[in-house]
Design an enzyme around this catalytic site. Structure first.
Site, mmCIF file in Angstrom:
data_model
loop_
_atom_site.group_PDB
_atom_site.id
_atom_site.type_symbol
_atom_site.label_atom_id
_atom_site.label_comp_id
_atom_site.label_asym_id
_atom_site.label_seq_id
_atom_site.Cartn_x
_atom_site.Cartn_y
_atom_site.Cartn_z
ATOM 1 N N ALA A 183 0.853 -1.181 0.000
ATOM 2 C CA ALA A 183 0.000 0.000 0.000
ATOM 3 C C ALA A 183 0.892 1.235 0.000
ATOM 4 O O ALA A 183 2.027 1.189 0.470
ATOM 5 C CB ALA A 183 -0.874 -0.014 1.241
ATOM 6 N N GLY A 188 0.624 -5.165 0.840
ATOM 7 C CA GLY A 188 -0.549 -5.254 -0.038
ATOM 8 C C GLY A 188 -0.229 -5.874 -1.392
ATOM 9 O O GLY A 188 -1.119 -6.428 -2.050
ATOM 10 N N GLU A 213 4.608 -5.087 7.103
ATOM 11 C CA GLU A 213 3.821 -4.034 7.752
ATOM 12 C C GLU A 213 4.243 -3.822 9.205
ATOM 13 O O GLU A 213 4.102 -2.733 9.749
ATOM 14 C CB GLU A 213 2.319 -4.380 7.706
ATOM 15 C CG GLU A 213 1.700 -4.331 6.318
ATOM 16 C CD GLU A 213 1.724 -5.659 5.581
ATOM 17 O OE1 GLU A 213 2.571 -6.530 5.895
ATOM 18 O OE2 GLU A 213 0.890 -5.828 4.664
ATOM 19 N N GLU A 253 -0.416 -9.500 -0.781
ATOM 20 C CA GLU A 253 -1.828 -9.819 -0.519
ATOM 21 C C GLU A 253 -2.659 -9.763 -1.808
ATOM 22 O O GLU A 253 -3.554 -10.584 -2.021
ATOM 23 C CB GLU A 253 -2.366 -8.837 0.527
ATOM 24 C CG GLU A 253 -1.682 -9.055 1.876
ATOM 25 C CD GLU A 253 -1.932 -7.929 2.869
ATOM 26 O OE1 GLU A 253 -1.643 -6.761 2.533
ATOM 27 O OE2 GLU A 253 -2.423 -8.198 3.973
HETATM 28 C C1 LIG Z 1 -2.060 -3.211 2.395
HETATM 29 C C2 LIG Z 1 -1.596 -2.961 3.774
HETATM 30 C C3 LIG Z 1 -2.606 -3.251 4.793
HETATM 31 C C4 LIG Z 1 -0.389 -2.504 4.144
HETATM 32 C C5 LIG Z 1 0.812 -2.298 3.342
HETATM 33 O O1 LIG Z 1 0.970 -2.770 2.248
HETATM 34 S S1 LIG Z 1 1.993 -1.314 4.085
HETATM 35 C C6 LIG Z 1 3.332 -1.307 2.907
HETATM 36 C C7 LIG Z 1 4.178 -2.527 2.980
HETATM 37 N N1 LIG Z 1 5.338 -2.393 2.126
HETATM 38 C C8 LIG Z 1 6.518 -1.965 2.543
HETATM 39 O O2 LIG Z 1 6.724 -1.669 3.723
HETATM 40 C C9 LIG Z 1 7.623 -1.871 1.503
HETATM 41 C C10 LIG Z 1 8.143 -0.434 1.380
HETATM 42 N N2 LIG Z 1 9.219 -0.341 0.414
HETATM 43 C C11 LIG Z 1 10.460 -0.773 0.657
HETATM 44 O O3 LIG Z 1 10.773 -1.313 1.696
HETATM 45 C C12 LIG Z 1 11.486 -0.503 -0.398
HETATM 46 O O4 LIG Z 1 10.999 0.504 -1.250
HETATM 47 C C13 LIG Z 1 11.827 -1.753 -1.258
HETATM 48 C C14 LIG Z 1 12.559 -2.787 -0.386
HETATM 49 C C15 LIG Z 1 10.580 -2.396 -1.854
HETATM 50 C C16 LIG Z 1 12.747 -1.333 -2.454
HETATM 51 O O5 LIG Z 1 13.864 -0.627 -1.974
HETATM 52 P P1 LIG Z 1 14.763 0.224 -3.007
HETATM 53 O O6 LIG Z 1 15.861 0.816 -2.199
HETATM 54 O O7 LIG Z 1 15.125 -0.605 -4.186
HETATM 55 O O8 LIG Z 1 13.797 1.361 -3.575
HETATM 56 P P2 LIG Z 1 13.270 2.663 -2.831
HETATM 57 O O9 LIG Z 1 14.197 3.795 -3.105
HETATM 58 O O10 LIG Z 1 12.967 2.385 -1.404
HETATM 59 O O11 LIG Z 1 11.871 2.903 -3.565
HETATM 60 C C17 LIG Z 1 11.771 3.599 -4.821
HETATM 61 C C18 LIG Z 1 10.644 4.616 -4.686
HETATM 62 O O12 LIG Z 1 9.431 3.905 -4.436
HETATM 63 C C19 LIG Z 1 8.827 4.416 -3.246
HETATM 64 N N3 LIG Z 1 8.105 3.358 -2.557
HETATM 65 C C20 LIG Z 1 8.480 2.080 -2.377
HETATM 66 N N4 LIG Z 1 7.552 1.405 -1.701
HETATM 67 C C21 LIG Z 1 6.563 2.272 -1.423
HETATM 68 C C22 LIG Z 1 5.324 2.173 -0.733
HETATM 69 N N5 LIG Z 1 4.892 1.014 -0.227
HETATM 70 N N6 LIG Z 1 4.586 3.292 -0.632
HETATM 71 C C23 LIG Z 1 4.961 4.457 -1.182
HETATM 72 N N7 LIG Z 1 6.132 4.615 -1.863
HETATM 73 C C24 LIG Z 1 6.917 3.530 -1.970
HETATM 74 C C25 LIG Z 1 9.993 4.935 -2.423
HETATM 75 O O13 LIG Z 1 9.552 5.849 -1.475
HETATM 76 C C26 LIG Z 1 10.851 5.558 -3.492
HETATM 77 O O14 LIG Z 1 10.282 6.797 -3.873
HETATM 78 P P3 LIG Z 1 11.146 8.156 -3.755
HETATM 79 O O15 LIG Z 1 12.284 7.950 -4.731
HETATM 80 O O16 LIG Z 1 10.199 9.240 -4.155
HETATM 81 O O17 LIG Z 1 11.619 8.242 -2.342
#
Ligand SMILES: CC(C)=CC(=O)SCCNC(=O)CCNC(=O)[C@H](O)C(C)(C)COP(=O)(O)OP(=O)(O)OC[C@H]1O[C@@H](n2cnc3c(N)ncnc32)[C@H](O)[C@@H]1OP(=O)(O)O
Length: 258
Positions: A65, A109, A132, A112
């Site tokens: 998400a 998500g 999460e 999921e």
């Molecule tokens: C559905 C429910 C109930 C809950 C959820 O899903 S909560 C979310 C769960 N997911 C996460 O916690 C994963 C979050 N992301 C990461 O840990 C990392 O991004 C990664 C391991 C998937 C990849 O790492 P990497 O270093 O290769 O890339 P990043 O620089 O971190 O990401 C690139 C770009 O994408 C944005 N990003 C990534 N994931 C999300 C996200 N879940 N929501 C919003 N944005 C996301 C990240 O911020 C970055 O953007 P910027 O360059 O603008 O900072």
């Protein structure tokens, strides 16, 4: 229909839906989830579509998400607004088969969403996780329920409590994915599986999907009875006559979904 965050292509009776927010690793924001629900509903109604493939990019199926969108939400926003509820319910009500073709990250998500599809084909570089817990929340659209049914309590607890990722090989060993294919071949393999399904009688495909899904919702006795009645009802179809005649006549069946 034109979408902002997904791309839909229909070819050979298969709808290929690609999540398309590369700047955020396909993080599931409200627009994407609404568009995905709309596209799946449209594909389900479209007579020219017999199977659906859902995929992302090579780097990410979906990184979960959208954390930026969620960060400031209150309890009232989340609970009162039934955060993610309507969209995930829509996806689980689609009657045509949906194959998730997962490359790269399928986290939170994203994992999921893949599990809400009918089966998952994973690329060798796929990584599944429910991180999460690192955000001070828990999984909310299947990560504690569907994942536990797929991989068992021990691994589901491990993933939900530690937030560790599972690679494609472990996901296949654990029963989370049906098969692992080389990363560059992911979409073509998923489309080929979808085309195979598209050749079958749509009535028996729907009945098989409904019957397998019933096994998650009911007792074994009730599930076996549901399956038997569904099987017996197939004898009311022209496709049963055609399928069995084609076997006996040593030719390809020509199903007409009747
Ligand atoms: C559905 C429910 C109930 C809950 C959820 O899903 S909560 C979310 C769960 N997911 C996460 O916690 C994963 C979050 N992301 C990461 O840990 C990392 O991004 C990664 C391991 C998937 C990849 O790492 P990497 O270093 O290769 O890339 P990043 O620089 O971190 O990401 C690139 C770009 O994408 C944005 N990003 C990534 N994931 C999300 C996200 N879940 N929501 C919003 N944005 C996301 C990240 O911020 C970055 O953007 P910027 O360059 O603008 O900072």
């Amino acid at each position: 229909m034109a979408y902002e965050t997904i791309i839909v292509e229909i070819e050979d009776e298969v709808a290929l839906i690609r999540l398309n927010r590369p700047e955020a690793l396909n993080a599931l924001n409200a627009t994407l989830l609404d568009e995905l629900s709309a596209a799946l509903t449209e594909a389900d109604r479209n007579d020219k579509v017999r199977c659906i493939v859902l995929t992302g990019s090579e780097k990410a199926f979906a990184a979960g998400a959208d954390i930026k969108e969620m960060a400031q939400k209150s309890f009232v926003d989340a609970y009162g607004g039934d955060l993610f509820g309507p969209q995930i319910d829509t996806i689980s009500r689609i009657r045509k088969p949906i194959i998730a073709a997962v490359s790269g990250y399928a986290l939170g998500g994203g994992c999921e969403l893949a599990m809400a599809c009918d089966f998952i084909i994973a690329a060798e570089n796929a990584k599944f996780g429910q991180p999460e817990i690192n955000l001070g929340v828990i999984a909310g659209i299947g990560g504690t329920q569907r994942l536990t049914r797929f991989v068992g309590k021990s691994k589901a607890m491990d993933m939900n409590l530690t937030g560790r990722f599972m690679d494609a090989a472990e996901a296949e060993r654990s029963g989370l994915v049906s098969r692992v294919v080389p990363t560059p071949k992911l979409v073509s393999e998923a489309l080929s599986a979808a085309r195979k399904i598209a050749e079958k009688s749509q009535i028996s495909v729907m009945a098989a999907k409904e019957s397998v899904n019933r096994s998650y919702e009911t007792t074994l006795r009730e599930g076996l009875l549901f399956e038997r009645r569904a099987f017996q009802s197939m004898f009311a179809t022209e496709d049963q006559k055609e399928g069995m005649a084609a076997f006996l006549e040593k030719r390809e069946a020509q199903f007409r979904d009747r």
